[in-house]
Design a protein around this motif. Structure first.
Motif, PDB file in Angstrom:
ATOM      1  N   LEU A  40      37.089 -44.160 -79.268  1.00 40.14           N
ATOM      2  CA  LEU A  40      37.351 -44.971 -80.464  1.00 40.14           C
ATOM      3  C   LEU A  40      36.323 -46.094 -80.613  1.00 40.14           C
ATOM      4  N   ARG A  41      35.912 -46.669 -79.500  1.00 41.76           N
ATOM      5  CA  ARG A  41      34.872 -47.708 -79.547  1.00 41.76           C
ATOM      6  C   ARG A  41      33.543 -47.113 -80.010  1.00 41.76           C
ATOM      7  N   ALA A  42      33.240 -45.924 -79.534  1.00 47.77           N
ATOM      8  CA  ALA A  42      32.000 -45.267 -79.964  1.00 47.77           C
ATOM      9  C   ALA A  42      32.032 -45.013 -81.465  1.00 47.77           C
ATOM     10  N   ILE A  43      33.164 -44.560 -81.961  1.00 49.76           N
ATOM     11  CA  ILE A  43      33.291 -44.307 -83.399  1.00 49.76           C
ATOM     12  C   ILE A  43      33.164 -45.608 -84.189  1.00 49.76           C
ATOM     13  N   SER A  44      33.783 -46.672 -83.711  1.00 50.81           N
ATOM     14  CA  SER A  44      33.670 -47.953 -84.428  1.00 50.81           C
ATOM     15  C   SER A  44      32.241 -48.475 -84.384  1.00 50.81           C
ATOM     16  N   PHE A  45      31.544 -48.219 -83.288  1.00 49.46           N
ATOM     17  CA  PHE A  45      30.145 -48.623 -83.179  1.00 49.46           C
ATOM     18  C   PHE A  45      29.312 -47.889 -84.224  1.00 49.46           C
ATOM     19  N   VAL A  46      29.548 -46.593 -84.360  1.00 46.91           N
ATOM     20  CA  VAL A  46      28.812 -45.793 -85.346  1.00 46.91           C
ATOM     21  C   VAL A  46      29.144 -46.264 -86.765  1.00 46.91           C
ATOM     22  N   LEU A  47      30.421 -46.516 -87.039  1.00 51.92           N
ATOM     23  CA  LEU A  47      30.810 -47.006 -88.368  1.00 51.92           C
ATOM     24  C   LEU A  47      30.147 -48.346 -88.675  1.00 51.92           C
ATOM     25  N   ALA A  48      30.121 -49.235 -87.686  1.00 50.62           N
ATOM     26  CA  ALA A  48      29.481 -50.537 -87.883  1.00 50.62           C
ATOM     27  C   ALA A  48      27.975 -50.370 -88.090  1.00 50.62           C
ATOM     28  N   TRP A  49      27.381 -49.453 -87.333  1.00 50.82           N
ATOM     29  CA  TRP A  49      25.948 -49.187 -87.491  1.00 50.82           C
ATOM     30  C   TRP A  49      25.657 -48.706 -88.914  1.00 50.82           C
ATOM     31  N   ALA A  50      26.456 -47.730 -89.361  1.00 50.66           N
ATOM     32  CA  ALA A  50      26.253 -47.170 -90.697  1.00 50.66           C
ATOM     33  C   ALA A  50      26.439 -48.245 -91.774  1.00 50.66           C
ATOM     34  N   ALA A  51      27.474 -49.055 -91.634  1.00 50.86           N
ATOM     35  CA  ALA A  51      27.710 -50.120 -92.621  1.00 50.86           C
ATOM     36  C   ALA A  51      26.574 -51.133 -92.610  1.00 50.86           C
ATOM     37  N   SER A  52      26.116 -51.479 -91.436  1.00 55.96           N
ATOM     38  CA  SER A  52      25.062 -52.484 -91.307  1.00 55.96           C
ATOM     39  C   SER A  52      23.742 -51.993 -91.889  1.00 55.96           C
ATOM     40  N   ILE A  53      23.338 -50.786 -91.532  1.00 58.36           N
ATOM     41  CA  ILE A  53      22.048 -50.309 -92.041  1.00 58.36           C
ATOM     42  C   ILE A  53      22.117 -49.974 -93.528  1.00 58.36           C
ATOM     43  N   SER A  54      23.299 -49.618 -94.012  1.00 59.01           N
ATOM     44  CA  SER A  54      23.448 -49.339 -95.442  1.00 59.01           C
ATOM     45  C   SER A  54      23.301 -50.609 -96.274  1.00 59.01           C
ATOM     46  N   SER A  55      23.820 -51.713 -95.762  1.00 66.55           N
ATOM     47  CA  SER A  55      23.772 -52.949 -96.549  1.00 66.55           C
ATOM     48  C   SER A  55      22.456 -53.699 -96.403  1.00 66.55           C
ATOM     49  N   THR A  56      21.841 -53.640 -95.227  1.00 61.82           N
ATOM     50  CA  THR A  56      20.617 -54.429 -95.013  1.00 61.82           C
ATOM     51  C   THR A  56      19.336 -53.610 -95.081  1.00 61.82           C
ATOM     52  N   ARG A  57      19.462 -52.288 -94.938  1.00 63.02           N
ATOM     53  CA  ARG A  57      18.298 -51.389 -94.855  1.00 63.02           C
ATOM     54  C   ARG A  57      17.390 -51.747 -93.684  1.00 63.02           C
ATOM     55  N   LEU A  58      17.995 -52.390 -92.659  1.00 62.52           N
ATOM     56  CA  LEU A  58      17.287 -52.734 -91.428  1.00 62.52           C
ATOM     57  C   LEU A  58      18.108 -52.282 -90.235  1.00 62.52           C
ATOM     58  N   SER A  59      17.426 -51.912 -89.178  1.00 54.80           N
ATOM     59  CA  SER A  59      18.107 -51.547 -87.945  1.00 54.80           C
ATOM     60  C   SER A  59      18.738 -52.798 -87.330  1.00 54.80           C
ATOM     61  N   PRO A  60      19.890 -52.677 -86.707  1.00 53.95           N
ATOM     62  CA  PRO A  60      20.455 -53.819 -85.990  1.00 53.95           C
ATOM     63  C   PRO A  60      19.542 -54.339 -84.877  1.00 53.95           C
ATOM     64  N   PHE A  61      18.584 -53.507 -84.445  1.00 56.50           N
ATOM     65  CA  PHE A  61      17.624 -53.948 -83.434  1.00 56.50           C
ATOM     66  C   PHE A  61      16.498 -54.791 -84.033  1.00 56.50           C
ATOM     67  N   ALA A  62      16.392 -54.851 -85.356  1.00 56.08           N
ATOM     68  CA  ALA A  62      15.377 -55.686 -85.999  1.00 56.08           C
ATOM     69  C   ALA A  62      15.713 -57.163 -85.763  1.00 56.08           C
ATOM     70  N   ALA A  63      14.696 -57.970 -85.808  1.00 50.11           N
ATOM     71  CA  ALA A  63      14.865 -59.404 -85.540  1.00 50.11           C
ATOM     72  C   ALA A  63      15.929 -60.011 -86.448  1.00 50.11           C
ATOM     73  N   GLY A  64      16.889 -60.703 -85.836  1.00 49.36           N
ATOM     74  CA  GLY A  64      17.913 -61.420 -86.574  1.00 49.36           C
ATOM     75  C   GLY A  64      19.070 -60.585 -87.091  1.00 49.36           C
ATOM     76  N   GLN A  65      19.100 -59.301 -86.796  1.00 49.53           N
ATOM     77  CA  GLN A  65      20.131 -58.425 -87.341  1.00 49.53           C
ATOM     78  C   GLN A  65      21.290 -58.168 -86.384  1.00 49.53           C
ATOM     79  N   TRP A  66      21.097 -58.400 -85.101  1.00 51.89           N
ATOM     80  CA  TRP A  66      22.115 -58.028 -84.121  1.00 51.89           C
ATOM     81  C   TRP A  66      23.424 -58.785 -84.324  1.00 51.89           C
ATOM     82  N   SER A  67      23.371 -60.068 -84.592  1.00 50.65           N
ATOM     83  CA  SER A  67      24.608 -60.846 -84.742  1.00 50.65           C
ATOM     84  C   SER A  67      25.409 -60.377 -85.960  1.00 50.65           C
ATOM     85  N   ALA A  68      24.739 -60.030 -87.043  1.00 49.58           N
ATOM     86  CA  ALA A  68      25.441 -59.518 -88.225  1.00 49.58           C
ATOM     87  C   ALA A  68      26.079 -58.164 -87.907  1.00 49.58           C
ATOM     88  N   PHE A  69      25.354 -57.337 -87.167  1.00 50.31           N
ATOM     89  CA  PHE A  69      25.898 -56.037 -86.758  1.00 50.31           C
ATOM     90  C   PHE A  69      27.139 -56.230 -85.892  1.00 50.31           C
TER      91      PHE A  69
END
Length: 169
Positions: free
Chosen positions: A53-82
């Motif tokens: 379930l944690r893996a699935i929530s991680f994937v959902l958060a990843w998808a939501a994050s990259i969809s809204s910002t068009r940046l990887s969570p690994f990009a500078a300044g994106q991890w906290s928002a992710f």
């Protein structure tokens, strides 16, 4: 203080006698061993479902994050928002899915037990049953962790591919 300790010990012994009746010492030890193994198996099955379930929530958060910002969570300044997105998703769905989590754990209990017993039969420590059981439980824990990590990695890769945002950018 000694009288209080003795009272607690007497109470524990009384409960044990009522629960276990006239079982011999060997039967009591076997019953305790079965209880410990069963408890460990349920805890590990629950943990496996939780990791998935944690893996699935991680994937959902990843998808939501990259969809809204068009940046990887690994990009500078994106991890906290992710991480905020991930925490929000978990805050919403964990309480809702808890009954399902428990039901899936119960459904997985017997197959998980079969896996652990199968591992025990294959391990070379047959002459040391407790060590053999502990090793089988450790291996099953590691396999569950690997499975959840694989689900997360594949999900993140697919989400990144679909949205068109590289994972490492």
């Amino acid at each position: 203080m000694a009288a209080a300790d003795q009272s607690v010990n007497d109470y524990a012994n009384d409960i044990q006698k009522r629960l276990l009746g006239d079982l011999s010492q060997t039967q009591r030890q076997a019953l305790v061993a079965v209880g410990l193994k069963t408890g460990a198996m349920f805890v590990l099955a629950y943990g496996l479902v939780d990791k998935l379930l944690r893996a699935i929530s991680f994937v959902l958060a990843w998808a939501a994050s990259i969809s809204s910002t068009r940046l990887s969570p690994f990009a500078a300044g994106q991890w906290s928002a992710f991480m905020t997105t991930h925490a929000t998703i978990r805050m919403v769905y964990v309480p809702v899915l808890f009954p399902l989590h428990v039901l899936v754990t119960v459904a997985l209990a017997l197959p998980y037990r079969s896996l652990i017993l199968s591992l025990q039969r294959r391990l070379p420590l047959q002459n040391r049953p407790w060590l053999n059981a502990g090793l089988a439980l450790t291996i099953s824990f590691a396999l569950g962790t690997g499975l959840a990590s694989g689900v997360a990695a594949v999900g993140v890769g697919l989400a990144s591919l679909v949205v068109g945002v590289p994972v490492f950018a």
